[in-house]
Design an enzyme around this catalytic site. Structure first.
Site, short mmCIF file in Angstrom:
data_model
loop_
_atom_site.label_atom_id
_atom_site.label_comp_id
_atom_site.label_asym_id
_atom_site.label_seq_id
_atom_site.Cartn_x
_atom_site.Cartn_y
_atom_site.Cartn_z
N ILE A 33 0.68 -1.10 0.00
CA ILE A 33 -0.14 0.04 0.15
C ILE A 33 0.85 1.12 -0.16
O ILE A 33 1.72 1.13 0.72
CB ILE A 33 -0.84 -0.04 1.16
CG1 ILE A 33 -1.94 1.10 1.17
CG2 ILE A 33 -0.26 -0.05 2.41
CD1 ILE A 33 -2.72 1.28 2.32
N SER A 34 0.64 2.07 -0.81
CA SER A 34 1.61 3.40 -0.92
C SER A 34 1.45 4.16 0.40
O SER A 34 0.45 4.05 1.16
CB SER A 34 1.13 4.34 -2.20
OG SER A 34 1.40 3.58 -3.29
N ALA A 35 2.59 4.81 0.49
CA ALA A 35 2.76 5.83 1.85
C ALA A 35 1.44 6.83 1.41
O ALA A 35 1.44 7.34 0.37
CB ALA A 35 3.99 6.49 1.66
#
Length: 188
Positions: free
Chosen positions: A32-34
């Protein structure tokens, strides 16, 4: 972003880390992206109320949920995932949280989702060797597409379609998992 509970979109074992500004593992060699990267991509896309958005790389659906909030009740987010288990989990979480304007599809994201094209905005959450032509073809005019491009050193590219022309802007260095598929990386 404060209307989307990030902890609901990560596995139980990393929930204590859900609000750190860092990518987190979600299984199947995906992340999951930052939160800051989600914000940068959404800002570049300039999603508006009523927009029809295509996302490539659903993961567990966090970025799709954020874009759904921006698109509002009159907008819709179509999101494509290639890993069946992630697509199923994303559908479950999005449904449980009431994100009825997000539709999850299982398929090769490098081919886009021509069934509902054209799209006002397209967001790609995995790095491609080049911008896949099917995605450019499915972008409305005017429209915006954001995608990481490159194998080892990646740049976040904003692709704008305006008056029949394609304008590409480099938004800076990034690090994403590879985009696999017909118009992406092969056998990574």
């Amino acid at each position: 972003m404060d209307r989307v509970p990030r902890e609901e979109f990560v596995p139980e074992d990393v929930r204590p880390d859900a609000y750190y500004d860092t990518p987190l593992p979600i299984g199947h060699n995906q992340t999951i992206s930052a939160p800051s990267m989600v914000a940068i991509m959404c800002q570049a896309l300039d999603i508006r109320e009523g927009n029809k958005v295509l996302e490539i790389g659903t993961g567990l659906g966090y970025h799709a949920a954020v874009m759904a909030v921006l698109a509002g009740a009159s907008g819709v987010v179509y999101t494509v995932e290639r890993i069946p288990e992630l697509a199923d989990m994303a559908r479950s979480v999005l449904s449980r949280l009431g994100f009825d304007n997000v539709k999850v599809f299982l398929r090769d994201g490098t081919e886009g989702l021509p069934d509902f094209a054209p799209y006002d905005r397209i967001s790609v959450a995995a790095a491609a060797p080049d911008v896949p032509q099917p995605l450019v073809d499915q972008l409305k005019d005017p429209g915006r597409l954001v995608i990481p491009v490159g194998r080892y050193f990646q740049q976040l590219m904003l692709v704008e379609k305006k008056g029949g022309q394609i304008i590409t802007t480099d938004k800076g260095g990034v690090a994403f998992v590879p985009l696999l598929g017909k118009y992406g990386f092969k056998g990574y």
